[in-house]
Design a protein around this motif. Sequence first.
Motif, PDB file in Angstrom:
ATOM      1  N   ALA A  73      -6.928   0.442  10.666  1.00 43.64           N
ATOM      2  CA  ALA A  73      -6.312  -0.508  11.589  1.00 43.64           C
ATOM      3  C   ALA A  73      -5.813   0.211  12.831  1.00 43.64           C
ATOM      4  O   ALA A  73      -5.371   1.356  12.772  1.00 43.64           O
ATOM      5  CB  ALA A  73      -5.155  -1.240  10.904  1.00 43.64           C
ATOM      6  N   SER A  74      -5.893  -0.485  13.960  1.00 43.74           N
ATOM      7  CA  SER A  74      -5.410   0.080  15.213  1.00 43.74           C
ATOM      8  C   SER A  74      -3.885   0.110  15.214  1.00 43.74           C
ATOM      9  O   SER A  74      -3.225  -0.530  14.388  1.00 43.74           O
ATOM     10  CB  SER A  74      -5.910  -0.764  16.394  1.00 43.74           C
ATOM     11  N   SER A  75      -3.329   0.846  16.156  1.00 43.42           N
ATOM     12  CA  SER A  75      -1.862   0.913  16.264  1.00 43.42           C
ATOM     13  C   SER A  75      -1.292  -0.461  16.582  1.00 43.42           C
ATOM     14  O   SER A  75      -0.197  -0.813  16.121  1.00 43.42           O
ATOM     15  CB  SER A  75      -1.460   1.921  17.344  1.00 43.42           C
ATOM     16  N   GLU A  76      -2.060  -1.273  17.347  1.00 39.75           N
ATOM     17  CA  GLU A  76      -1.613  -2.626  17.658  1.00 39.75           C
ATOM     18  C   GLU A  76      -1.559  -3.478  16.393  1.00 39.75           C
ATOM     19  O   GLU A  76      -0.667  -4.310  16.231  1.00 39.75           O
ATOM     20  CB  GLU A  76      -2.543  -3.277  18.689  1.00 39.75           C
ATOM     21  N   GLU A  77      -2.523  -3.254  15.495  1.00 47.97           N
ATOM     22  CA  GLU A  77      -2.542  -3.975  14.232  1.00 47.97           C
ATOM     23  C   GLU A  77      -1.308  -3.640  13.391  1.00 47.97           C
ATOM     24  O   GLU A  77      -0.692  -4.518  12.777  1.00 47.97           O
ATOM     25  CB  GLU A  77      -3.819  -3.630  13.459  1.00 47.97           C
ATOM     26  N   GLN A  78      -0.948  -2.359  13.378  1.00 43.74           N
ATOM     27  CA  GLN A  78       0.243  -1.945  12.626  1.00 43.74           C
ATOM     28  C   GLN A  78       1.485  -2.657  13.150  1.00 43.74           C
ATOM     29  O   GLN A  78       2.351  -3.089  12.378  1.00 43.74           O
ATOM     30  CB  GLN A  78       0.439  -0.428  12.731  1.00 43.74           C
ATOM     31  N   LYS A  79       1.565  -2.803  14.476  1.00 42.87           N
ATOM     32  CA  LYS A  79       2.720  -3.459  15.083  1.00 42.87           C
ATOM     33  C   LYS A  79       2.775  -4.927  14.689  1.00 42.87           C
ATOM     34  O   LYS A  79       3.863  -5.483  14.487  1.00 42.87           O
ATOM     35  CB  LYS A  79       2.669  -3.314  16.603  1.00 42.87           C
ATOM     36  N   LEU A  80       1.593  -5.580  14.604  1.00 42.51           N
ATOM     37  CA  LEU A  80       1.562  -6.990  14.218  1.00 42.51           C
ATOM     38  C   LEU A  80       2.192  -7.192  12.844  1.00 42.51           C
ATOM     39  O   LEU A  80       2.837  -8.204  12.585  1.00 42.51           O
ATOM     40  CB  LEU A  80       0.122  -7.514  14.196  1.00 42.51           C
ATOM     41  N   TYR A  81       1.997  -6.203  11.964  1.00 42.17           N
ATOM     42  CA  TYR A  81       2.516  -6.306  10.607  1.00 42.17           C
ATOM     43  C   TYR A  81       3.907  -5.678  10.468  1.00 42.17           C
ATOM     44  O   TYR A  81       4.439  -5.593   9.360  1.00 42.17           O
ATOM     45  CB  TYR A  81       1.538  -5.653   9.623  1.00 42.17           C
ATOM     46  N   GLY A  82       4.461  -5.239  11.586  1.00 41.08           N
ATOM     47  CA  GLY A  82       5.809  -4.685  11.561  1.00 41.08           C
ATOM     48  C   GLY A  82       5.890  -3.327  10.900  1.00 41.08           C
ATOM     49  O   GLY A  82       6.931  -2.967  10.348  1.00 41.08           O
ATOM     50  N   LEU A  83       4.796  -2.569  10.955  1.00 44.58           N
ATOM     51  CA  LEU A  83       4.762  -1.253  10.310  1.00 44.58           C
ATOM     52  C   LEU A  83       4.973  -0.171  11.360  1.00 44.58           C
ATOM     53  O   LEU A  83       4.063   0.170  12.118  1.00 44.58           O
ATOM     54  CB  LEU A  83       3.413  -1.054   9.605  1.00 44.58           C
ATOM     55  N   ALA A  84       6.160   0.377  11.400  1.00 39.46           N
ATOM     56  CA  ALA A  84       6.489   1.385  12.408  1.00 39.46           C
ATOM     57  C   ALA A  84       6.109   2.790  11.959  1.00 39.46           C
ATOM     58  O   ALA A  84       5.554   3.572  12.730  1.00 39.46           O
ATOM     59  CB  ALA A  84       7.972   1.336  12.736  1.00 39.46           C
ATOM     60  N   ASN A  85       6.398   3.113  10.708  1.00 41.25           N
ATOM     61  CA  ASN A  85       6.179   4.478  10.227  1.00 41.25           C
ATOM     62  C   ASN A  85       5.146   4.576   9.111  1.00 41.25           C
ATOM     63  O   ASN A  85       5.061   5.576   8.408  1.00 41.25           O
ATOM     64  CB  ASN A  85       7.506   5.068   9.738  1.00 41.25           C
ATOM     65  N   SER A  86       4.369   3.519   8.918  1.00 41.87           N
ATOM     66  CA  SER A  86       3.333   3.536   7.887  1.00 41.87           C
ATOM     67  C   SER A  86       2.117   2.782   8.396  1.00 41.87           C
ATOM     68  O   SER A  86       2.129   2.230   9.496  1.00 41.87           O
ATOM     69  CB  SER A  86       3.851   2.894   6.592  1.00 41.87           C
ATOM     70  N   SER A  87       1.066   2.742   7.613  1.00 39.47           N
ATOM     71  CA  SER A  87      -0.145   2.073   8.053  1.00 39.47           C
ATOM     72  C   SER A  87      -0.861   1.452   6.872  1.00 39.47           C
ATOM     73  O   SER A  87      -0.678   1.843   5.725  1.00 39.47           O
ATOM     74  CB  SER A  87      -1.083   3.067   8.763  1.00 39.47           C
ATOM     75  N   LEU A  88      -1.679   0.450   7.167  1.00 37.86           N
ATOM     76  CA  LEU A  88      -2.478  -0.189   6.133  1.00 37.86           C
ATOM     77  C   LEU A  88      -3.628   0.730   5.746  1.00 37.86           C
ATOM     78  O   LEU A  88      -4.348   1.211   6.602  1.00 37.86           O
ATOM     79  CB  LEU A  88      -3.030  -1.524   6.648  1.00 37.86           C
ATOM     80  N   LYS A  89      -3.794   0.973   4.461  1.00 29.81           N
ATOM     81  CA  LYS A  89      -4.826   1.889   3.991  1.00 29.81           C
ATOM     82  C   LYS A  89      -5.893   1.211   3.141  1.00 29.81           C
ATOM     83  O   LYS A  89      -7.049   1.612   3.147  1.00 29.81           O
ATOM     84  CB  LYS A  89      -4.196   3.031   3.186  1.00 29.81           C
ATOM     85  N   THR A  90      -5.495   0.185   2.385  1.00 25.07           N
ATOM     86  CA  THR A  90      -6.427  -0.469   1.467  1.00 25.07           C
ATOM     87  C   THR A  90      -6.314  -1.985   1.563  1.00 25.07           C
ATOM     88  O   THR A  90      -5.316  -2.525   2.052  1.00 25.07           O
ATOM     89  CB  THR A  90      -6.164  -0.054   0.010  1.00 25.07           C
ATOM     90  N   TYR A  91      -7.342  -2.660   1.049  1.00 28.34           N
ATOM     91  CA  TYR A  91      -7.333  -4.123   1.026  1.00 28.34           C
ATOM     92  C   TYR A  91      -6.190  -4.626   0.151  1.00 28.34           C
ATOM     93  O   TYR A  91      -5.501  -5.590   0.510  1.00 28.34           O
ATOM     94  CB  TYR A  91      -8.672  -4.629   0.489  1.00 28.34           C
ATOM     95  N   ALA A  92      -5.986  -3.983  -1.005  1.00 32.82           N
ATOM     96  CA  ALA A  92      -4.922  -4.395  -1.913  1.00 32.82           C
ATOM     97  C   ALA A  92      -3.562  -4.314  -1.228  1.00 32.82           C
ATOM     98  O   ALA A  92      -2.698  -5.183  -1.419  1.00 32.82           O
ATOM     99  CB  ALA A  92      -4.933  -3.530  -3.172  1.00 32.82           C
ATOM    100  N   GLU A  93      -3.363  -3.285  -0.420  1.00 30.79           N
ATOM    101  CA  GLU A  93      -2.097  -3.134   0.305  1.00 30.79           C
ATOM    102  C   GLU A  93      -1.944  -4.241   1.328  1.00 30.79           C
ATOM    103  O   GLU A  93      -0.852  -4.792   1.509  1.00 30.79           O
ATOM    104  CB  GLU A  93      -2.044  -1.768   0.994  1.00 30.79           C
ATOM    105  N   TRP A  94      -3.048  -4.584   2.005  1.00 31.60           N
ATOM    106  CA  TRP A  94      -3.001  -5.665   2.997  1.00 31.60           C
ATOM    107  C   TRP A  94      -2.579  -6.975   2.357  1.00 31.60           C
ATOM    108  O   TRP A  94      -1.781  -7.734   2.920  1.00 31.60           O
ATOM    109  CB  TRP A  94      -4.367  -5.820   3.661  1.00 31.60           C
ATOM    110  N   GLU A  95      -3.074  -7.251   1.154  1.00 27.37           N
ATOM    111  CA  GLU A  95      -2.755  -8.504   0.482  1.00 27.37           C
ATOM    112  C   GLU A  95      -1.255  -8.653   0.224  1.00 27.37           C
ATOM    113  O   GLU A  95      -0.750  -9.769   0.162  1.00 27.37           O
ATOM    114  CB  GLU A  95      -3.511  -8.623  -0.841  1.00 27.37           C
ATOM    115  N   THR A  96      -0.549  -7.543   0.076  1.00 24.05           N
ATOM    116  CA  THR A  96       0.887  -7.624  -0.213  1.00 24.05           C
ATOM    117  C   THR A  96       1.667  -8.203   0.964  1.00 24.05           C
ATOM    118  O   THR A  96       2.819  -8.630   0.785  1.00 24.05           O
ATOM    119  CB  THR A  96       1.464  -6.244  -0.571  1.00 24.05           C
ATOM    120  N   TYR A  97       1.067  -8.203   2.150  1.00 24.12           N
ATOM    121  CA  TYR A  97       1.744  -8.740   3.330  1.00 24.12           C
ATOM    122  C   TYR A  97       1.406 -10.202   3.586  1.00 24.12           C
ATOM    123  O   TYR A  97       2.067 -10.861   4.392  1.00 24.12           O
ATOM    124  CB  TYR A  97       1.397  -7.910   4.571  1.00 24.12           C
TER     125      TYR A  97
END
Length: 204
Positions: A73-97
């Motif tokens: 995911a791009s840095s802009e994508e991380q911001k959309l999900y409110g992730l300042a110090n972490s990033s989306l790594k897997t589909y399963a992790e994305w589902e938790t949001y």
Amino acid sequence: PGIGNRTMIINAHKLIHAEPEEQSLILLSFEDITRYEAAEKSLLETQEQLKLALSGAFVGTWAWNIKTNEVTASSEEQKLYGLANSSLKTYAEWETYVHPLDLETTRKALKDSIDNRTPLDIEFRILRPDGSTHWILAKANTYYDEAGKPEKMVGVNIDFTDRKNAMEALAESEKRFHTVSDNAPVMIWMAGADKKTNFLNKTW
């Protein structure tokens, strides 16, 4: 080295080795790479402009490796999900949001898009780490390998929370207006620019 306004690359190849060294034969070739430098500069400028556009429009880009379930995911994508110090790594992790009430419909939309080979175009809610709810519009395309099996999905996410809230507020306002007007003891009507009536309360 540069020659005038041009950038050159010099390649040297020893063709004949001799003693003394001064009698060796060396082939020199010159390559003008000015156009490549200009193209690279233009590409960097375009990428920077795109980054600014995506950031200002609340748009994030992402790619899902369907075979490994890895997500980039791009840095802009991380911001959309409110992730300042972490990033989306897997589909399963994305589902938790994804909002629990939207998870099943979102899963189905993804599956239908892949199985039917149609572009993904869905709306769903996400829950940020700070507890806030945001509306996301997702658009994506799926790419398949030589065997026809889904390989990856690439797309964009757009945060349209403000617009969604405005639409819901407008719908609620119209609902209240109709409720009040339909129960009013007087005639309430509305007409358009063409002077044709487009609303008349139920009392009349």
